[in-house]
Design an enzyme around this catalytic site. Structure first.
Site, PDB file in Angstrom:
ATOM      1  N   LEU A   5     -52.327 105.541  33.475  1.00 34.52           N
ATOM      2  CA  LEU A   5     -52.661 105.074  32.128  1.00 34.52           C
ATOM      3  C   LEU A   5     -53.409 103.766  32.328  1.00 34.52           C
ATOM      4  O   LEU A   5     -52.831 102.766  32.759  1.00 34.52           O
ATOM      5  CB  LEU A   5     -51.404 104.843  31.289  1.00 34.52           C
ATOM      6  CG  LEU A   5     -51.593 104.250  29.885  1.00 34.52           C
ATOM      7  CD1 LEU A   5     -52.392 105.196  29.001  1.00 34.52           C
ATOM      8  CD2 LEU A   5     -50.244 103.933  29.248  1.00 34.52           C
ATOM      9  N   CYS A  33     -48.399 103.869  35.082  1.00 33.97           N
ATOM     10  CA  CYS A  33     -48.618 105.189  35.658  1.00 33.97           C
ATOM     11  C   CYS A  33     -47.278 105.867  35.894  1.00 33.97           C
ATOM     12  O   CYS A  33     -46.231 105.402  35.451  1.00 33.97           O
ATOM     13  CB  CYS A  33     -49.351 105.086  36.999  1.00 33.97           C
ATOM     14  SG  CYS A  33     -50.783 103.998  37.004  1.00 33.97           S
ATOM     15  N   GLY A  59     -46.851 100.575  37.078  1.00 34.22           N
ATOM     16  CA  GLY A  59     -46.363  99.342  36.472  1.00 34.22           C
ATOM     17  C   GLY A  59     -47.438  98.295  36.292  1.00 34.22           C
ATOM     18  O   GLY A  59     -48.632  98.587  36.261  1.00 34.22           O
ATOM     19  N   GLU A  60     -46.984  97.054  36.180  1.00 32.42           N
ATOM     20  CA  GLU A  60     -47.878  95.910  36.020  1.00 32.42           C
ATOM     21  C   GLU A  60     -47.329  94.735  36.825  1.00 32.42           C
ATOM     22  O   GLU A  60     -46.121  94.483  36.820  1.00 32.42           O
ATOM     23  CB  GLU A  60     -47.973  95.482  34.547  1.00 32.42           C
ATOM     24  CG  GLU A  60     -48.383  96.570  33.573  1.00 32.42           C
ATOM     25  CD  GLU A  60     -49.814  97.039  33.736  1.00 32.42           C
ATOM     26  OE1 GLU A  60     -50.595  96.348  34.420  1.00 32.42           O
ATOM     27  OE2 GLU A  60     -50.148  98.107  33.191  1.00 32.42           O
TER      28      GLU A  60
END
Length: 635
Positions: free
Chosen positions: A56, A2, A81-82
Site C-alpha cells: 500500500l 504492506c 509498516g512505517e
C-alpha cells in the site's frame, strides 16, 4: 504499509514452485497492499528461500518497490509498516558514506542492517514487520516492532519454515489443518483474544513485540531475541510542571513524525481525551484544514458523536460523521470476524471496520488515539486494581463470598445496558484474595471459574498466565506501573492493536498511533504514579498538559468506549445463527464444551433472563471461526 510473506523449504525446491506458493500467499492479503506486489526466491543446494510482499503506497510512491536489495545483491528485504525516524537515520548513514537508490524507509532499514547488523533494529522508531535474508552469513532475520502494532506469524514444520503478516497465508500453505491449541483456546475464552506468542493453532505462533527471529539456514534452527532492552521502571525526580511540559513536547513531536506521508491523511475523532488531543496537534501542525472522522450509533446510549462535534468545531476540521445501526453490520459481520483468522471478540472491531471503510473513501492514512490509556494510565480497570487492595484489606474473604452471592441474585442485568449493575458485578467478580485480581480484571469474557464450567476438563488449563508473570518478573501485579506493563504485552498487542490492524487493513487504510512511541512510553514509566492517576483522575498529566487548549472541563467528561450493542444483536438479527451453535449434536461432535452448561448460558441470554453479553459474544465469535475453518461454513 504492506503485508509480507515468506517460506524456507528445507530441501531444494525450484523457484517456480516457491514463487507459486508466495503468489498465493500474497493474493490472500491483497487488501493489505492493493497497489503492487513483489516476490524474491532463490534455490540453493540444500534449501530454497522466498520472500514476498503486497504494498500500500504511502511514502516514496515512485521508487519504493520491494523487495529491495543491497548494491551487491547479497542482502534482500521485504517490509510492512512505517519507520518514522527514517530521514534522520538516512542522514546519519549518508554522513558515513552510505549511498541510497530510493527515498523509501525500507531501504534505510536495509542499509542500516548492512552496515551495523541486527544492532540497527533498536534504532527504528516505527511500526513494522520485516524479513531480511543475508546470503553472506546464510541467515534470515524476521523482526516485529516495539509495541506489536504490525502482526507477524510463523510456524516451523519438518519440511518448512513459514512466516506471514496474517495467519491465513500460513494456514492455506500447509498441507494439513492444524489442531486447536489448548493454550490458545483458554486465552481466548478468558481475554477475548489470543496474545503473543500464542495463536489458536498448535505450533503456529505470533512473534512477540520487540523481538526478532534469527534463522540459521545451515542448521535450520531458530533463535528469538529481544530488540530493545527495556529499562526497569524507576521514578525520576521531576516536578509536575516540568513533566507536564515534557509530555506536551513529546506528544507534539510524535504527531509530527507520524504525519509523514505522500498521500491524504486525517484522524479518527471519537471526542475522547486521546483522539481529541491527537486531532488538535495535527490541526496545529498544518495551515490546511485536516479531515476528522467519527462514527456513532442510532442507539442513544452508545452514541457520543456530540463530543466529537465539539472538537471538530474547535479545530475547524473537515468533519465526517457516520451514524450506523444494526442493519449496517449485517452484510459485513462475517467478513470482519473471519478476517482475524482466529477467534476475536472485541465488539469494537465492528464499528472500527466501518469507520475505516468510510475514512478510506477520503484518505489513505488516519492517526488514532490508540495507546493513550496504556501509556498515560487511562483505563477504568486501573481503578479496580487500586480498589482490590483496599477492599481485600477491609472485607474478610467469607464476607465477600456472601456479597458475591447476593449480587448474583439482585444485580442481574437482563439487557446489554452495561450500566451501574454491570460495573458493580464486574468489580465484585474481579476481587481476588490471592494476588491474581488483575488477571481476572483483564479477563473480559470469563473468569477462571466460569471457563472451567463451560469447557470440558481435558481442555481447561490452570495457571494460564504463569508465563506472562515470568516475562514480567512478577508473581503479584499490584501497582499502576504493573497494570500498564501487563496491558502492554497482552491487551495492547493481542487485543487493541490486532483489532485496529485487521479492521483498517481490510479496507486498505493505514492507521498510526502517535501515543505508541517508545520515547513517550519510557518517559511515563519514570513518572510518579500520581502524575498519571491522581486520586481517581485518570491520565492526569496528559489532560493537564493540554487542558488550556480545550473548553473548560471538556477533558474531564466521561466516555463510554468504542463498543457495539452486541448483546441486543445476539437476541435479534443474530439469534438464529447463535441458536445453531448450541445444537446438541454439533456440540457433542465438537467435543470442547459442556453441553448443558453452555446451552443454559446462551438460552438465558437469549430469553433475557440474565445478560451475559461478553461471554455469549465470545462463544458466538469462536463458533463462527470454528465453522468457517473446520467445517468450511460461509455463514
Amino acid at each position: 504499509m504492506c503485508g509480507i510473506n515468506g517460506i524456507i523449504a528445507k530441501t531444494n525446491r525450484n523457484e517456480s514452485e516457491i514463487n507459486s506458493i508466495l503468489n498465493t500467499m500474497n493474493d490472500l492479503i491483497i487488501h493489505r497492499g492493493p497497489d503492487e506486489d513483489g516476490v524474491f526466491s532463490e534455490e540453493n543446494n540444500s534449501f530454497s528461500v522466498g520472500m514476498a510482499m503486497r504494498r500500500l503506497s504511502i511514502i516514496d510512491l515512485s521508487s519504493g518497490q520491494q523487495p529491495i536489495f543491497t548494491d551487491d545483491k547479497q542482502i534482500v528485504i521485504v517490509f510492512n509498516g512505517e519507520i518514522y525516524n527514517y530521514r534522520k537515520l538516512k542522514a546519519k548513514l549518508e554522513a558515513e558514506g552510505v549511498n541510497f537508490n530510493t527515498s523509501s524507509d525500507t531501504e534505510v532499514i536495509l542499509k542500516a542492517y548492512e552496515k551495523y547488523g541486527v544492532e540497527s533494529f533498536q534504532w527504528l522508531d516505527g511500526m513494522y514487520g520485516f524479513s531480511i535474508y543475508d546470503k553472506k552469513i546464510n541467515k534470515l532475520f524476521i523482526a516485529r516492532d516495539f509495541f506489536g502494532e504490525k502482526p507477524l506469524y510463523y510456524t516451523h514444520t519438518d519440511k518448512e519454515f513459514i512466516w506471514a503478516s496474517e495467519l491465513k497465508s500460513i494456514i492455506n500453505t500447509l498441507d494439513f489443518t492444524p489442531k486447536i491449541s489448548k493454550k490458545g483456546l483458554n486465552l481466548f475464552f478468558r481475554l477475548t483474544y489470543v496474545p503473543a506468542p500464542h495463536t489458536i493453532y498448535e505450533n503456529i505462533y505470533k512473534l512477540e513485540a520487540n523481538h526478532y527471529i534469527e534463522y540459521d539456514l545451515a542448521s535450520h534452527t531458530t533463535t528469538i531475541k529481544k530488540i530493545n532492552t527495556e529499562p526497569e521502571p524507576k521514578t525520576a525526580k521531576i516536578s509536575f510542571d516540568d513533566a507536564k511540559a515534557k509530555t506536551k513536547e513529546l506528544v507534539y513531536n510524535s504527531v509530527d513524525s507520524r504525519s509523514i506521508a505522500d498521500v491524504g491523511l486525517g484522524t479518527f475523532l471519537s471526542g475522547g481525551v486521546d483522539s481529541s488531543i491527537i486531532s488538535l496537534c495535527l490541526s496545529q501542525a498544518t495551515d490546511k484544514k485536516i479531515d476528522t472522522f467519527s462514527i456513532g450509533f442510532k442507539k442513544a446510549s452508545y452514541d457520543e458523536t456530540d463530543k466529537s462535534r465539539v472538537v471538530a468545531k474547535m479545530i475547524n476540521s473537515n468533519h465526517h460523521e457516520f451514524i450506523i445501526d444494526e442493519d449496517d453490520l449485517k452484510n459485513n459481520i462475517h467478513e470482519i470476524l473471519v478476517n482475524f483468522d482466529e477467534p476475536f471478540s472485541d465488539s469494537a472491531a465492528l464499528p472500527t471496520h466501518l469507520l475505516s471503510e468510510k475514512t478510506r473513501e477520503h484518505v489513505t492514512v488516519a492517526l488514532t488515539g490508540d495507546g493513550g490509556d496504556e501509556v498515560f494510565g487511562g483505563y477504568n480497570k486501573y481503578y479496580i486494581g487500586k480498589m482490590n487492595k483496599r477492599y481485600t484489606g477491609i472485607v474478610p474473604k467469607g464476607v465477600h463470598k456472601s456479597i458475591l452471592k447476593l449480587s448474583q441474585k439482585f444485580l442481574v442485568d437482563k439487557d446489554d445496558a452495561r450500566g451501574r449493575k454491570f460495573q458493580i458485578n464486574k468489580l465484585l467478580n474481579a476481587i481476588n484474595y490471592n494476588g491474581d485480581f488483575y488477571w481476572d480484571i483483564i479477563s473480559l469474557a470469563n473468569t477462571s471459574n466460569q471457563l472451567a464450567e463451560i469447557i470440558k476438563p481435558e481442555y481447561f488449563e490452570n495457571n494460564l498466565f504463569q508465563e506472562y508473570k515470568e516475562v514480567l518478573g512478577k508473581q503479584k501485579i499490584e501497582s499502576l506501573t504493573d497494570f500498564r506493563l501487563v496491558d502492554k504485552i497482552l491487551s495492547l498487542e493481542g487485543g487493541m492493536l490486532a483489532k485496529v490492524d485487521r479492521t483498517s487493513m481490510l479496507t486498505s487504510l493505514e492507521c498510526r498511533a502517535p501515543f505508541l512511541n517508545r520515547e513517550i512510553w519510557e518517559f511515563t514509566n519514570t513518572l510518579p504514579e500520581n502524575y498519571l492517576m491522581n486520586g481517581w483522575n485518570k491520565k492526569h498529566i496528559l489532560k493537564e498538559a493540554f487542558k488550556d487548549q480545550f473548553p473548560d472541563e471538556f477533558l474531564e467528561k466521561s466516555k463510554s468506549g468504542f463498543g457495539s450493542p452486541t448483546g441486543d444483536w445476539l437476541r435479534q438479527s443474530l439469534r438464529n445463527e447463535l441458536e445453531s451453535y448450541i445444537d446438541p449434536n454439533m456440540l457433542k461432535e465438537q467435543g470442547i464444551f459442556n453441553v448443558e452448561v453452555i446451552t443454559k448460558l446462551v438460552k438465558d441470554h437469549l430469553d433475557s433472563k440474565k445478560d451475559s453479553t461478553f461471554r455469549v459474544w465470545s462463544y458466538y465469535c469462536f463458533q463462527k471461526w470454528y465453522k468457517y475453518n473446520y467445517l468450511k461454513s460461509t455463514i
